[in-house]
Design an enzyme around this catalytic site. Structure first.
Site, short mmCIF file in Angstrom:
data_model
loop_
_atom_site.label_atom_id
_atom_site.label_comp_id
_atom_site.label_asym_id
_atom_site.label_seq_id
_atom_site.Cartn_x
_atom_site.Cartn_y
_atom_site.Cartn_z
N ASP A 483 -105.15 34.38 43.64
CA ASP A 483 -104.77 32.99 44.17
C ASP A 483 -104.33 33.37 45.56
O ASP A 483 -104.16 32.30 46.53
CB ASP A 483 -103.74 32.25 43.46
CG ASP A 483 -104.49 31.14 42.61
OD1 ASP A 483 -105.58 30.75 43.02
OD2 ASP A 483 -103.95 31.01 41.60
C1 BGC Z 1 -102.08 31.99 38.63
C2 BGC Z 1 -103.41 32.73 38.55
C3 BGC Z 1 -103.95 33.58 39.25
C4 BGC Z 1 -102.75 35.07 39.40
C5 BGC Z 1 -103.09 35.96 40.49
C6 BGC Z 1 -101.15 33.48 38.60
O1 BGC Z 1 -99.76 32.63 38.96
O2 BGC Z 1 -101.54 31.38 37.50
O3 BGC Z 1 -104.33 31.66 38.38
O4 BGC Z 1 -105.06 34.10 38.84
O5 BGC Z 1 -101.49 34.30 39.70
O6 BGC Z 1 -102.85 35.24 41.76
#
Ligand code: BGC
Length: 806
Positions: A483
């Site tokens: 993200d």
């Molecule tokens: C989120 C995921 C994401 C991951 C890596 C998590 O906090 O819930 O959706 O893929 O972080 O960024």
């Protein structure tokens, strides 16, 4: 250093001090009513949605951060103490907290009085049961006053913590006998209320927090408790609470027990009132009567234990590695249930007022949950698919109460659609039920837009096919799984959301990770097509998969490892050419799992590179070297100080990808080594460094570049739980559901030795023994040798005896 121990026979972690480095929590509830409970009985509960239907209050950024929750006091002469240590914070003669499967117990003593507190949510009902048992182990008669306490939240937890100008005038209650009803806003649009009761006559009660606590005091020293009184107050506005007081005389050796119930009731709109202003208590009274005795309490508690016995009998391993048995048979599966229920919404790190259910998160949570309750998995898949847009992209999150996509975050995360394929394929592999593909499922929840689920999967796949960049690799959009890799964001102003700022799409920035996903899940989609007779479509998709595979081998390989991405200028991300962020973990795991470059040995090289650059004592870091300055073209990833979160921590979620990847290339040593490194039970001895609960995964463990190397954060709600189940139960131990049936394909080290697995699958029980005798004979089913790995399924057969000789 440890703060407790595993009690495997009882499936509990026993915490022996209230002073764990952080609150160590557990979850209560199965479906609907949920509670979070810490090892000092802190936490809160809610119905379905931690934001919109919060029942008890939690105070954010509190000091200590765990004050409040389920408040029990025992006044014994001039001493006031709490069996859970808090709220009274009086030093105890002994203390023990046990977190089990959906329940938490406390067992403490002070001055010859022993108190046990047991908390759980009974199956099928919207309430929490609390039982307080007190025993006088001293030689004198004890005159005790017991106090209970909870603080009501005014339903919407966000509003509750900010809209004081309104809130402090709206609190309303009714008190009848021992039951305190919380009915704030029921007079207007709400048709639900809550209650807190106890199965005995009380000597007094308080519902006005200020009267109960006294001026300037906090929960650790309520004036009423200090004075052994209750004011019988009925709060109007301000801060409504519910507290009972019960006077009890205990002869030496005598024991008494009280069952408290904290319940939630919804009433049909046309039956809201008993009389003007008086709420309809009929449904509450029914629920109260159901659990008003020790016998009822015990029966419900047993039912909960039976429920877990049954769930955990679906996959059970016996190996010589006690920690593997413990984690596989108990805690991995338990954590998967919690992530299925919560997604990333409510933990001690996720406030329950932020995000609801994540699209990619919930899809992945299903991967490890599928075998436990496939019917619930099926419903969830439909819920998730229903927030997809017509063009195959999707909302990134939705609110569990409304099941609508969250417009404030929107869509544009280009990995999201493919996860829907992943979880649906896993569902069919588990159940063989292809009728799910016919289920009429709306787009964006619009009535009339329903199409069979299969059409949703098709659009997911086509979304990637139709959204590729200059190298023929998938466009990244706002971000992919990571993200924080925001290649189209270019945010310069503090406070802007990296995930929603700027245009969601850019025509250049590409993700090698999504390429890996597409190759893996494109194949799984094609397999489904074949399975249901869509052979032409299967061929077309396989050709598309081939294209992306070739593009990845050509443009996504850096020489020693897979590249991570191309940014909006077409520059490489995660390349040896970069100054920082030369290598990322995600594409190594996913592209290797997908078999990209298999003939060229890419996978083995990529995993070797992980060991060279990213491995540390507690797992494999997400990238190296960490970014030391903010890169506007990379986004949030470079906003974290080195070693934390996406900038170089161990992001545990992607470690099992690499372990599975190792099994794909047949490297059992690496597969097990990666599994063990970040596995909580294997880190229990360094709990003072790790700091979070040793029975569940945390989302991250700070990397070598961090100030607090080895410290974990964000426990419980992480996709790691599901992926680890896939990794250890399927890839390593090798019991793999496939479309055609159960397949046995272990990838274990010699040292791991022989082991057995009991697996219930598609209505039959499989007793599997994996025998390491060096014979390499392979699969034997009911005494007969079988070619390959697939156990031939026989219609109506209920038990299979399986051996697999390595
Ligand atoms: C989120 C995921 C994401 C991951 C890596 C998590 O906090 O819930 O959706 O893929 O972080 O960024």
């Amino acid at each position: 250093m440890k703060y407790g121990f595993f009690d495997d026979a009882n499936r509990e972690y026993c915490i022996t001090t209230p002073f764990t480095p952080l609150p160590w929590i557990n979850y209560l509830g199965n479906d609907g009513f949920f509670g979070l409970i810490s090892n000092t009985a802190g936490g809160y509960c809610f119905y379905r949605d931690a934001k919109l239907r919060r029942i008890t209050r939690y105070r954010y950024n509190n000091i200590p951060n765990d004050i409040g929750g389920r408040l029990y006091y025992i006044k014994d002469g001039n001493t006031v103490w709490s069996p859970a240590y808090r709220p009274a914070e009086t030093e105890l003669d002994s203390y023990e907290c046990r977190h089990g499967m959906g329940y938490t117990t406390f067992n403490s003593t002070k001055d010859g009085v022993n108190a046990k507190l047991t908390f759980f949510v009974p199956l099928g009902d919207a309430c929490e049961l609390h039982r307080l048992e007190v025993v006088n182990n001293s030689n004198e008669t004890k005159e005790l006053t017991l106090y209970s306490g909870i603080e009501w939240c005014l339903w919407n937890a966000v509003d509750d913590s900010q809209n004081y100008q309104r809130n402090l005038s709206i609190g309303e209650l009714e008190v009848i006998g021992s039951t305190i009803y919380h009915k704030t806003e029921y007079r207007e649009r709400r048709n639900h209320y809550a209650f807190f009761t106890v199965n005995t006559e009380v000597d007094g009660f308080d519902t006005d927090r200020d009267v109960f606590l006294g001026a300037g005091r906090a929960w650790n020293k309520p004036v009423q408790v200090e004075n052994g009184k209750s004011g019988n107050t009925v709060a109007s506005g301000w801060y409504p609470i519910a507290s009972h007081s019960i006077k009890v005389t205990l002869a030496p050796g005598e024991k008494k027990s009280y069952v408290f119930q904290l319940g939630y009731i919804e009433v049909p709109r046309d039956q809201k009132w008993e009389s003007k202003g008086i709420i309809n208590k009929k449904p509450a009274v029914e629920l109260i009567n159901k659990y008003n005795s020790d016998a009822a309490f015990e029966a419900a508690f047993k039912a909960l234990k039976d429920y877990w016995d049954n769930l955990l009998s679906i996959y059970h391993v016996e190996s010589k590695d006690e920690k593997v048995n413990r984690m596989v048979n108990i805690w991995h599966q338990y954590q998967v249930m919690v992530t299925f229920n919560m997604s990333r919404s409510a933990s001690y790190w996720e406030t329950g007022i932020g995000r609801g259910m994540g699209f990619r998160d919930s899809c992945q949570d299903l991967l490890g949950f599928m075998h436990l309750i496939p019917e619930r998995a099926r419903d969830r898949i439909i819920d998730i698919a229903s927030i997809q847009f017509e063009n195959g992209s999707t909302y990134h999150q939705y609110q569990p109460l409304t099941k609508r996509g969250n417009a404030d975050i929107g869509g544009g995360f280009n990995d999201d659609p493919l996860w829907l394929v992943a979880c649906t394929a896993a569902y069919i592999r588990e159940t063989g039920d292809t009728t799910i593909l016919d289920h009429p499922t709306p787009f964006n929840n619009v009535e009339g837009s329903e199409k069979p689920l299969m059409e949703h999967l098709r659009r997911s796949i086509n979304f990637t096919i139709n959204n590729k960049g200059p190298h023929g690799l998938p466009l990244i959009g706002r971000a992919d799984w990571n993200d924080c890799l925001n290649l189209n964001c270019f945010s310069e102003e503090p406070g802007e959301s990296f995930q929603t700022f700027g245009p969601s799409e850019g025509p250049v920035a590409e993700s090698v990770f999504i390429a890996g996903m597409f190759v893996k899940y494109g194949k799984e989609y094609a397999d489904i097509c074949d399975y249901v007779g869509l052979t032409d479509e299967a061929k077309t998709i396989r050709a598309e998969v081939e294209k992306v595979k070739t593009a990845t081998e050509e443009f996504g390989w850096d020489g020693e490892w897979f590249l991570r991405a191309y940014d909006a200028y077409g520059n490489k991300v995660g390349s040896n050419e970069c100054e920082e962020g030369k290598i990322f973990i995600e594409p190594q795991g996913f592209c290797t799992m997908a078999g990209i470059g298999q003939e060229k040995g890419f996978g083995a090289k990529a995993l070797d590179s992980l060991y060279k650059y990213l491995v540390n004592d507690y797992g494999i870091e997400i990238l190296a070297p960490c970014y030391t300055t903010y890169h506007v073209e990379l986004g949030e990833i470079s906003s974290y100080p080195p070693g934390y979160k996406e900038n170089g921590a161990i992001f545990t979620h992607n470690n099992p990808w690499c372990s599975v990847a190792a099994t794909v290339i047949g490297d059992a040593e690496k597969a097990f080594d990666i599994y063990k490194r970040s596995c909580p039970a294997f880190l229990e001895d360094v709990s003072e460094i790790h700091r979070t609960e040793p029975y569940v995964y945390s989302q991250m463990i700070a990397g070598r570049a961090a100030v607090h190397y080895g410290e974990a954060k964000n426990s419980f709600l992480t996709g790691t739980a599901a992926w680890v189940v896939v990794d250890i139960t399927q890839a390593i131990l090798g019991v793999q559901p496939t479309l055609q049936g159960l397949s046995i394909k272990p990838c274990v080290t010699k040292d791991f030795g022989s082991y057995s697995v009991v697996r219930k699958y598609r209505g039959a029980k499989y007793d599997i023994n994996v025998i390491q005798d060096g014979s390499g004979k392979g699969l034997v089913v009911d005494g007969a040798a079988v070619e390959g790995n697939l156990i031939p399924a026989v219609e109506g057969k209920k038990e299979y005896k399986v051996e697999f000789y390595i």
